[in-house]
Design a protein around this motif. Sequence first.
Motif, short mmCIF file in Angstrom:
data_model
loop_
_atom_site.label_atom_id
_atom_site.label_comp_id
_atom_site.label_asym_id
_atom_site.label_seq_id
_atom_site.Cartn_x
_atom_site.Cartn_y
_atom_site.Cartn_z
N ASP A 1 0.79 -1.34 0.04
CA ASP A 1 0.21 0.15 -0.07
C ASP A 1 0.78 1.36 0.07
OD1 ASP A 1 -3.00 0.79 0.80
OD2 ASP A 1 -1.75 2.18 1.40
N ARG A 2 0.44 2.36 -0.75
CA ARG A 2 1.14 3.37 -0.87
C ARG A 2 1.40 4.28 0.52
NH1 ARG A 2 -0.47 8.63 -1.73
NH2 ARG A 2 -2.77 9.07 -1.86
N ARG A 3 0.45 3.84 1.58
CA ARG A 3 0.64 4.36 3.02
C ARG A 3 0.83 3.30 3.98
NH1 ARG A 3 -4.32 6.79 1.33
NH2 ARG A 3 -4.12 9.17 0.85
N LEU B 1 -2.16 18.77 -0.26
CA LEU B 1 -2.33 17.35 -0.73
C LEU B 1 -1.59 17.14 -2.03
CD1 LEU B 1 -6.25 17.35 -0.58
CD2 LEU B 1 -4.64 15.91 0.93
N CYS B 2 -0.97 16.02 -2.17
CA CYS B 2 -0.21 15.51 -3.40
C CYS B 2 -1.20 15.17 -4.46
CB CYS B 2 0.99 14.40 -3.21
SG CYS B 2 -0.03 12.96 -2.78
N ALA B 3 -0.88 15.06 -5.60
CA ALA B 3 -1.80 14.60 -6.60
C ALA B 3 -2.69 13.40 -6.32
CB ALA B 3 -1.23 14.66 -8.01
N ALA B 4 -1.99 12.33 -5.73
CA ALA B 4 -2.85 11.18 -5.47
C ALA B 4 -3.76 11.33 -4.46
CB ALA B 4 -1.57 10.01 -5.09
N CYS B 5 -3.40 12.07 -3.31
CA CYS B 5 -4.06 12.36 -2.18
C CYS B 5 -5.24 13.03 -2.81
CB CYS B 5 -3.45 12.98 -0.95
SG CYS B 5 -2.40 11.86 -0.01
N ALA B 6 -5.32 14.18 -3.58
CA ALA B 6 -6.09 14.94 -3.95
C ALA B 6 -7.29 14.26 -4.70
CB ALA B 6 -5.61 16.18 -4.77
N VAL C 1 -6.43 13.90 5.44
CA VAL C 1 -5.98 12.86 4.58
C VAL C 1 -4.58 13.38 4.22
CG1 VAL C 1 -7.06 13.49 2.63
CG2 VAL C 1 -6.25 11.22 2.95
N SER C 2 -3.60 12.51 4.05
CA SER C 2 -2.29 12.82 3.80
C SER C 2 -1.41 11.28 3.49
CB SER C 2 -1.39 13.40 4.59
OG SER C 2 -1.19 12.76 5.89
N CYS C 3 -0.32 11.49 3.05
CA CYS C 3 0.53 10.36 2.67
C CYS C 3 1.96 10.55 3.03
CB CYS C 3 0.18 9.80 1.35
SG CYS C 3 0.96 10.71 0.02
N HIS C 4 2.76 9.74 2.49
CA HIS C 4 4.28 9.89 2.81
C HIS C 4 4.79 11.03 2.11
CE1 HIS C 4 5.23 6.21 5.14
NE2 HIS C 4 4.68 5.62 4.32
N ALA C 5 4.10 11.41 0.61
CA ALA C 5 4.83 12.45 -0.03
C ALA C 5 4.45 13.81 0.56
CB ALA C 5 4.25 12.14 -1.31
N CYS C 6 2.98 13.78 0.81
CA CYS C 6 2.72 15.14 1.43
C CYS C 6 2.45 15.63 2.77
CB CYS C 6 1.44 15.36 0.67
SG CYS C 6 -0.15 14.35 0.78
N GLY C 7 2.54 14.18 3.75
CA GLY C 7 1.79 14.45 5.08
C GLY C 7 2.99 15.10 5.99
#
Length: 788
Positions: free
Chosen positions: A124-126, A161-166, A182-188
């Motif tokens: 998973d990307r998260r 938000l990064c593009a994927a999260c958006a 919401v966020s992920c490794h790239a934008c959180g």
Amino acid sequence: MTPTTTTGRSIEVRGVVQGVGFRPHVARLAAAHGIAGEVGNDELSVFIEAEGTTDALDAFLGALVEEAPPLASVLDVRVTDRAPSGAAGFRIVPSRHRIGARTLVPPDVAVCDDCLAELRDPGDRRHRHPFITCTNCGPRFTIITDLPYDRPATTMRDFPLCAACAREYADPGDRRHHAQPVSCHACGPRLWWEQVTDADACTDTDTGTGTVVLGDDDVLTRAQAMLAAGRIVAVKGIGGFHLACDATSAAAVELLRARKHRPDKPLAVMARDLDEARRVVELSPAAEAALCQPSRPIVLLPGRTDGPLAGAVAGDLDEVGVMLPYAPLHHLLFAPVPGRPGTGAPPLLVMTSGNLADEPLAFTNDDARARLSRLADGFLMHDREIAVPCEDSVVSVVDGEEVPVRRSRGYTPLPVALPAELGAGPTVLAVGAEVKNTFCLVREDLAFCSAHIGDMGSLESRAAFGRSVDQLVRLRDAEPELVVADLHPGYATRRWAEDHAAGIGRPLLTVQHHHAHLASLLVDRERVGTPVLGLAYDGTGYGCDGQVWGGELLAMGTDLATFERAGHLAPLVLPGGDAAVRNPFRTALALLAGADVAPDWSPAGVPAAEVALVRSQVTTGTACIATTSVGRLFDGVAALLGGRQRVGYEAQAAVELEVLARGARGVVPLAMPVVDGLIDWRPTVRGIVAALGGGEDPAAVARGFHEALARASAELVVVEAARRDIGVVGLTGGVFANRELVAALRHRLADAGLEVLTHRRVPCNDAGLALGQAAIGRAIASRGEGVV
Ligand code: ZN
Ligand code: ZN
Ligand code: FE
């Protein structure tokens, strides 16, 4: 009407029902039950037009609340029958707006199972994202800075938000649709580690003071190694910082207690999972349910004597406060770091508030560095800001029912709905009492109770109080029109309320302490307007006659605004006032003098000169304060029975007396007569002295004391109930946290045919007081007499 006839109902569901997936939930249920119609929402409610058979409608209505999404919180459901309009199909209609209405803010809830599965899935990307969250879980109240609740009005505004999260955020079919945090490794947000003391025993690199470690896996490895080595780690969580250490290490727990200046108060434990919890406490099905609910409170449960906890965690108590991990970061902290054998924090951690003694919780990084650097060996930090502090909630489980002890994270800021008779009137700010303080803001028919703020003795606490009031007033857009405070002229909250009322040019109302306790219970149990007798037993409350009350029988008619004192404990004296609260042997000496017995009794470990001084104080009445407090009676009896002669926190002796009674094998009968509405403790004290002199087991005497107090209290109530023709009795005040007393009293009152009310939604102690103050404020304002 046959079951196949179609009928119609208009349904309004009020509560936290926006942005939590409630409308899709309704649409799914409608499909499952063959219901036609539509659903929409506004700021405060979801409205449903439903048509179907009565059976289908009943089933639909039942499941509506029963199976609601995890973050939804329903205040009430109003249903009106109407003729069917022949609707076909079921659809979600656009939102409408109510003028002036404000959305309710959801509380913070634990990470959900779906997010946990992603957290653990290497594909998973998260995978291992410390801030993973979705529509169904995560922080809310503690990250919201303003309404309407959109990302710019949260502390996630700093993380675009990064593009994927958006994409997920914008997709109505996604679990993260409109999930603001919401966020992920790239934008959180990011984790990092700050070393405070030397870490040489724990790691082979970068060990010195001031070292900063970056990179999630390295950060977690360092925190885990420190904990495994018996060090103390400050962990930034959802509502503030915790101080964590290995709960099975006696040395680590002693170190934490010494640094935190908390010698006695029990410490909460976070168990990695239910199996770990089961090693330290007895788990009933009700206890498991309480531990696993989305609010993830600390649950007070019977401790196991064969468990691995260090003795100093619970002190002399027979219960342990346990909770399960609730932030993704907690799960990561316990889990081994992939590819690094032997990592993972110890599976049972002490997790106590990040503060010194009774100071407020540290919740900003700067404040934590300033105040916790002398308490912690390192900081597990992150850069998601906490907008408002929120302590862990505490509940106990009594006869399979959850009972609130501290209502904070996971519950705040959910309102309590006021009954129709109090539903309109001025916006009220009630400031609570002095210890365990919370405040309450009432706007329209909703009462918003604050998170736990703590003891108002320190400047820091009073500043935290002011900030929390400002935040809630802003969130609710509710400028107070009436301020309510306790009658006690010495309370810091009373002075704050006087200044505040003067500052905003609004009236101040003062309310008697036990009156507020009883009103709080009636609002809690939705029984406002019911004539009731209330036993209000606690430590201290300023009485209408200027004396210290705390063992009161109050009678209330249909009007919440007035009460009568119908009986009370016979007064006892506290030699030295507050000094007696800290030194129960002082109260014991006064009890003996009052009962005219055992003039030579001397408390173990107390210097003879001090005893002599107190004796002469009692004889002359110098600095002696009279009180009807049941809490203080407990203190004195505990000291007589060989318990603590000095205590580290209020009610410690009383709590230990309850523990002693619970473990008793026998019971020593003790007299406690009721004369003219007064409970006379003097024969009881004489009986205790005689029993101890006769070699009776102190535990059996402690049990006898509980029984005697329950019997006398019931007698007092039953006589008044008959005289006044009242069938309902309420138990309120901090003493009723004592389960042994409640159980003994409950069955006696029930046997006498009385209905017994105890607290279910707000605590019986002073943390529940503000709700009662606010309700009385409304009741008095609604009389139209004007408020002075
Ligand atoms: Zn989730
Ligand atoms: Zn992202
Ligand atoms: Fe109280």
